[in-house]
Enzyme design. Structure first.
Site, short mmCIF file in Angstrom:
data_model
loop_
_atom_site.label_atom_id
_atom_site.label_comp_id
_atom_site.label_asym_id
_atom_site.label_seq_id
_atom_site.Cartn_x
_atom_site.Cartn_y
_atom_site.Cartn_z
N ASP A 117 28.90 48.36 -6.40
CA ASP A 117 27.69 48.35 -5.57
C ASP A 117 27.71 47.11 -4.70
O ASP A 117 28.25 46.08 -5.07
CB ASP A 117 26.42 48.45 -6.42
CG ASP A 117 26.29 47.36 -7.45
OD1 ASP A 117 25.64 46.33 -7.15
OD2 ASP A 117 26.84 47.52 -8.56
N GLU A 151 14.57 44.77 -11.46
CA GLU A 151 15.09 43.61 -12.21
C GLU A 151 14.19 42.38 -12.17
O GLU A 151 14.54 41.34 -12.70
CB GLU A 151 16.51 43.26 -11.76
CG GLU A 151 16.69 43.08 -10.27
CD GLU A 151 18.15 42.83 -9.88
OE1 GLU A 151 18.65 41.73 -10.18
OE2 GLU A 151 18.77 43.73 -9.27
#
Length: 219
Positions: A23, A115
């Site tokens: 990613d 996150e």
């Protein structure tokens, strides 16, 4: 788990899985996608990439459009993710993603990157995330994927959003026994790999389900 150090990538890779990917975001700067696609080492070839699209209510990744186009041209399966801020309006965050991301058949379902908690209450976080997920699902007609780490998964996702496919970031565990095997599709196992054509460290992922289940999380 059969781990092998792959020198070209500079990391240990779990070899029992067949579908490997990465990613990226603007932090990886300009990417040479042809070189990324050509990279193969010890029988491991990169087959997919998740690309950062948006963040919060208004931010868009400055390299997204180019990365999105080029990833498709280089025949990598692609996905787009949104970095979620619990302090921002979930509907505005969903609109931000929808404004910037057009998905095609074969692309991964949209991803919410969860996150940070920004000091918000559990209820605010859970309700907001659910609203983002439901809004995105209604627009793209695909169930979004939740990306998070083990601690946040246990506190907010488990028992609250179990119907969504899970992409877990866990660098310390050599195994995945702590997660629901029926919902775990992707594992980010290292954040310090190297890939030709990309500057700096790269996150490495594997698809952990049987390979014929890949369609579960794609359009």
């Amino acid at each position: 788990m059969d781990w092998r150090f792959v020198k070209a990538f500079g990391i240990r890779v779990p070899m029992r899985y067949g579908i490997h990917g990465i990613d990226v975001s603007r932090h990886n700067d300009r990417i040479n996608w042809q070189r990324v696609r050509q990279m193969e080492a010890d029988g491991v070839r990169l087959q997919f990439v998740f690309i950062k699209a948006t963040e919060g209510a208004t931010l868009a990744d400055k390299h997204f459009d180019k990365n999105w186009r080029e990833a498709k041209k280089s025949a990598l399966r692609r996905g787009a993710y949104h970095f979620y801020h619990p302090t921002r309006d979930p509907l505005k965050q969903a609109s931000n993603f929808i404004r910037h991301v057009e998905l095609s058949p074969g692309d991964f379902a949209p991803v919410v990157d969860f996150e940070v908690t920004n000091g918000q209450s559990d209820k605010t976080i859970i309700d907001g995330l659910r609203l983002w997920l439901e809004t995105i699902e209604a627009h793209y007609h695909a169930r979004p994927i939740i990306y998070t780490n083990g601690n946040l998964y246990r506190r907010y996702i488990k028992g609250n959003m179990d119907e969504y496919p899970l992409w877990i970031a866990d660098y310390s565990n050599p195994h995945l026994r702590n997660y629901d095997a029926d919902k775990l599709y992707l594992w980010q196992h290292n954040q310090s790999g190297w890939v030709q054509g990309i500057r700096g460290r790269v996150d490495f992922n594997v698809f952990v389900m049987d390979e014929d289940r890949l369609g579960d999380i794609c359009l």
